[in-house]
Design an enzyme around this catalytic site. Structure first.
Site, PDB file in Angstrom:
ATOM      1  N   ASN A 237       0.469 -13.181   9.781  1.00  0.00           N
ATOM      2  CA  ASN A 237       0.751 -14.361   8.947  1.00  0.00           C
ATOM      3  C   ASN A 237       2.195 -14.839   9.050  1.00  0.00           C
ATOM      4  OD1 ASN A 237       1.897 -12.311   7.518  1.00  0.00           O
ATOM      5  ND2 ASN A 237       0.863 -12.731   5.573  1.00  0.00           N
TER       6      ASN A 237
ATOM      7  N   HIS B 150       7.621 -13.251   6.208  1.00  0.00           N
ATOM      8  CA  HIS B 150       7.742 -12.614   4.896  1.00  0.00           C
ATOM      9  C   HIS B 150       8.814 -13.350   4.101  1.00  0.00           C
ATOM     10  CE1 HIS B 150       8.447  -9.611   1.774  1.00  0.00           C
ATOM     11  NE2 HIS B 150       9.725  -9.923   1.942  1.00  0.00           N
TER      12      HIS B 150
ATOM     13  N   TYR C 240       8.314  -2.262   2.107  1.00  0.00           N
ATOM     14  CA  TYR C 240       6.963  -2.443   1.560  1.00  0.00           C
ATOM     15  C   TYR C 240       6.584  -1.293   0.623  1.00  0.00           C
ATOM     16  CZ  TYR C 240       5.752  -6.426   4.598  1.00  0.00           C
ATOM     17  OH  TYR C 240       5.673  -7.663   5.209  1.00  0.00           O
TER      18      TYR C 240
ATOM     19  N   GLU D 276      15.562  -6.387  -1.175  1.00  0.00           N
ATOM     20  CA  GLU D 276      15.315  -6.545   0.260  1.00  0.00           C
ATOM     21  C   GLU D 276      16.585  -6.914   1.030  1.00  0.00           C
ATOM     22  OE1 GLU D 276      10.589  -7.592  -0.315  1.00  0.00           O
ATOM     23  OE2 GLU D 276      11.936  -9.220   0.235  1.00  0.00           O
TER      24      GLU D 276
ATOM     25  N   ARG E  71       9.084 -19.387  -1.188  1.00  0.00           N
ATOM     26  CA  ARG E  71       7.683 -18.913  -1.235  1.00  0.00           C
ATOM     27  C   ARG E  71       6.723 -20.106  -1.127  1.00  0.00           C
ATOM     28  NH1 ARG E  71       5.786 -13.469  -0.936  1.00  0.00           N
ATOM     29  NH2 ARG E  71       4.048 -14.075  -2.274  1.00  0.00           N
TER      30      ARG E  71
HETATM   31  N1  UDP Z   1      -1.435  -7.574   4.157  1.00  0.00           N
HETATM   32  C1  UDP Z   1      -2.450  -7.057   4.912  1.00  0.00           C
HETATM   33  N2  UDP Z   1      -3.692  -6.916   4.335  1.00  0.00           N
HETATM   34  C2  UDP Z   1      -3.941  -7.242   3.045  1.00  0.00           C
HETATM   35  C3  UDP Z   1      -2.884  -7.760   2.279  1.00  0.00           C
HETATM   36  C4  UDP Z   1      -1.644  -7.910   2.860  1.00  0.00           C
HETATM   37  O1  UDP Z   1      -2.253  -6.739   6.084  1.00  0.00           O
HETATM   38  O2  UDP Z   1      -5.076  -7.100   2.595  1.00  0.00           O
HETATM   39  C5  UDP Z   1      -0.109  -7.724   4.780  1.00  0.00           C
HETATM   40  C6  UDP Z   1       0.283  -9.184   5.068  1.00  0.00           C
HETATM   41  O3  UDP Z   1       1.010  -9.201   6.302  1.00  0.00           O
HETATM   42  C7  UDP Z   1       1.178  -9.532   3.913  1.00  0.00           C
HETATM   43  C8  UDP Z   1       1.879  -8.185   3.664  1.00  0.00           C
HETATM   44  O4  UDP Z   1       0.867  -7.225   3.890  1.00  0.00           O
HETATM   45  O5  UDP Z   1       2.084 -10.564   4.236  1.00  0.00           O
HETATM   46  C9  UDP Z   1       2.421  -8.007   2.251  1.00  0.00           C
HETATM   47  O6  UDP Z   1       1.410  -8.283   1.299  1.00  0.00           O
HETATM   48  P1  UDP Z   1       1.739  -9.109  -0.017  1.00  0.00           P
HETATM   49  O7  UDP Z   1       0.539  -9.052  -0.886  1.00  0.00           O
HETATM   50  O8  UDP Z   1       3.038  -8.647  -0.588  1.00  0.00           O
HETATM   51  O9  UDP Z   1       1.854 -10.621   0.532  1.00  0.00           O
HETATM   52  P2  UDP Z   1       3.117 -11.558   0.786  1.00  0.00           P
HETATM   53  O10 UDP Z   1       4.147 -11.243  -0.250  1.00  0.00           O
HETATM   54  O11 UDP Z   1       3.607 -11.277   2.195  1.00  0.00           O
HETATM   55  O12 UDP Z   1       2.570 -12.969   0.670  1.00  0.00           O
HETATM   56 MG    MG Z   2       4.860  -9.507  -1.051  1.00  0.00          MG
END
Ligand code: UDP
Ligand code: MG
Length: 165
Positions: free
Chosen positions: A129, A132, A56, A143, A92
């Site tokens: 959620n 990933h 991350y 990754e 996705r």
């Molecule tokens: N997340 C969070 N708070 C936020 C935004 C994201 O806890 O306000 C967490 C959530 O678990 C998310 C992960 O951080 O899946 C990575 O964020 P990203 O924006 O990359 O979303 P993703 O790629 O997982 O859809």
């Molecule tokens: Mg992401």
């Protein structure tokens, strides 16, 4: 050896600790298998701070990072390398929007969850959620290399390959 096609690519998926603890591994892996994706690598990993900071990298400095890391270390995750036609974009789509309450009900995040980030923020709960998936091909490459050794990714032909790609 599977045949090489221009649009066939690999992506990285992790089933997060809530999926593992809720006993949804099989259900969710089935969605990818049923859509014809090939599982080229799969293992259970309890993430460390170092691994998460690399994974991350783009979020490490953000306000929510500490909670995100806490969530990702609540239990083991199931890390996977999936292969298929335009796998990054297609997976996705199957995963759905980041906030489960925004996610289409046909997606994984919309089917197995409904917690909104607003609720989580307002009540001090984690942003759960379920899953990933890499967002871009470059992210997938990075990754996969973080989570997997080369010899943990397998090259083989599936029974249905002729019909799903
Ligand atoms: N997340 C969070 N708070 C936020 C935004 C994201 O806890 O306000 C967490 C959530 O678990 C998310 C992960 O951080 O899946 C990575 O964020 P990203 O924006 O990359 O979303 P993703 O790629 O997982 O859809
Ligand atoms: Mg992401």
């Amino acid at each position: 050896m599977s045949e090489e096609f221009e649009h066939v690519e690999k992506t990285f998926v992790a089933l997060k600790p809530d999926t593992v603890k809720r006993g949804l591994i099989g259900e969710i892996v089935s969605r990818f298998e049923n859509a014809g994706f090939k599982i080229c690598g799969m293992k259970m990993v309890w993430a460390t701070d170092d691994l998460l900071e690399e994974h991350y990298e783009e979020h490490v400095e953000k306000d929510f990072y500490e909670r995100l890391a806490e969530y990702m270390k609540k239990g083991p995750v199931v890390a996977m390398v999936l292969e298929g036609v335009n796998a990054v974009e297609n997976i996705r789509k199957i995963v759905g929007e980041t906030d489960p309450t925004e996610a289409d009900p046909a997606t994984i995040r919309g089917t197995y969850g409904h917690i909104s980030f607003a609720h989580a923020d307002g009540s001090g709960r984690l942003h759960k959620n379920l899953i990933h998936a890499s967002a871009e091909p470059e992210e997938a490459e990075k990754e996969i290399s973080i989570w997997f050794e080369d010899d943990e990714i397998h090259d083989f032909e599936t029974a249905q390959e002729e019909w799903v790609r």
